[in-house]
Design an enzyme around this catalytic site. Structure first.
Site, PDB file in Angstrom:
ATOM      1  N   HIS A 128      -6.880 -13.081  94.849  1.00 59.52           N
ATOM      2  CA  HIS A 128      -8.067 -12.417  95.968  1.00 59.52           C
ATOM      3  C   HIS A 128      -8.799 -12.471  94.793  1.00 59.52           C
ATOM      4  CE1 HIS A 128      -3.592 -11.105  97.115  1.00 59.52           C
ATOM      5  NE2 HIS A 128      -4.535 -11.864  98.310  1.00 59.52           N
TER       6      HIS A 128
ATOM      7  N   LYS B 283      -4.720 -22.465  99.920  1.00 54.12           N
ATOM      8  CA  LYS B 283      -3.094 -22.240  99.506  1.00 54.12           C
ATOM      9  C   LYS B 283      -3.407 -21.787 101.059  1.00 54.12           C
ATOM     10  CE  LYS B 283      -0.503 -18.609  98.171  1.00 54.12           C
ATOM     11  NZ  LYS B 283       0.483 -18.113  99.304  1.00 54.12           N
TER      12      LYS B 283
END
Ligand code: PAF
Length: 292
Positions: free
Chosen positions: A47, A161
């Site tokens: 993140h 992802k």
């Protein structure tokens, strides 16, 4: 605006959309850009790398932290999802105290009606994650659209992802004519190759080490795909996981990157990607690799 004070670092954090919108309007200039990183919290290095890219490419960066109930098809999974707002805001403050955090309540987002909108993603929603998580992508489409309407970002950053999610968000933006650039970012991996995920925290040290097999298998599958057909590669991956008792393979798929339709007869004109979902001790991990 609520100022969050962590070890004398003051950063802007908002729990309601009205104050956030007012604040964003007050700092906007004619050519300024807003980069946006939507998250469900439990922040990890992956993140933070999205935030770093946003900081480098925009005047202002907004990060949302919201565990979105409508994208969970499994109530147990929603209950267990880590909620670590204080630790998350500390990580963000350490990265850059100018990042604007939006951590809304369910009511601030859903205004009393916690339901998903029904989307047509032209079939992208029916493959892989869509088959195993009914309703998941309607929930993702609903929350991402709402967040875009609130934040009005110039650029929004998503990790590769969740490649299927990335394609779904791009489709939603095209279909709803929202004016935002969707930027896909490389997968951030742990030292052993395991794709970073908030769920990794729930693995034991030994499971986390062994889960390296997921990426290793993807790399080998990529190599095999140069000389073998899709079915042969899929059969090989199934055998790898069948012979490994701590893993339970949910799916391994080779699909066209654009349509996400499974590869049947390999075509030179298409870009293929491998997708995998594996359970380790009831913890679901996903990963993907381009086969180009
Ligand atoms: O990828 C996620 O963390 C979530 O699906 C997202 C995009 C923040 C929407 O809730």
């Amino acid at each position: 605006m609520f100022a969050f004070n962590f070890n004398k670092i003051i950063m802007p954090i908002f729990y309601g959309k009205a104050a956030l919108i007012d604040f964003l309007n007050s700092i906007k200039t004619p050519n300024s850009t807003i980069g946006f990183v939507p998250t469900m919290g439990a922040l990890h290095q992956g993140h933070l790398s999205l935030m770093q890219q946003s900081l480098a490419e925009n005047n202002n960066t907004v990060v949302s932290i919201f565990v979105n109930p409508t994208q969970f098809n499994n109530p147990e999974d929603l209950k267990k999802y880590p909620r670590t707002l204080e630790a998350d805001t500390q990580k963000i403050a350490h990265l850059d105290a100018n990042i604007i955090v939006y951590a809304p309540t369910v009511d601030d987002i859903y205004e009393g009606k916690t339901v998903s909108q029904d989307f047509d993603f032209d079939g992208l929603e029916n493959q892989m994650e869509g088959k195993f998580r009914p309703g998941h992508f309607n929930g993702v489409g609903t929350i991402v659209k709402r967040l875009f309407e609130i934040v009005s970002p110039t650029n929004a950053y998503f990790g590769e992802k969740d490649f299927q999610q990335l394609q779904i968000v791009k489709k939603m933006v095209r279909k709803t004519h929202l004016d935002v650039n969707i930027i896909g970012c490389n997968i951030y991996r742990e030292a052993n190759g395991l794709a970073m995920s908030s769920r990794n925290e729930r693995l034991s040290a030994s499971e986390r080490e062994k889960a390296a097999i997921i990426y290793q298998t993807l790399l080998e599958a990529k190599e095999k795909f140069e000389t073998q057909n899709c079915d042969e590669v899929k059969k090989w991956v199934t055998e790898v996981f069948d012979s490994n008792s701590i893993f339970d393979l949910e799916y391994f798929e080779i699909a066209d990157e654009e349509t996400l339709l499974p590869c049947i007869n390999q075509s030179k004109d298409k870009n293929y990607r491998a997708f995998i979902a594996v359970f380790v001790n009831n913890i679901r991990l996903i990963d993907t690799i381009s086969l180009k």
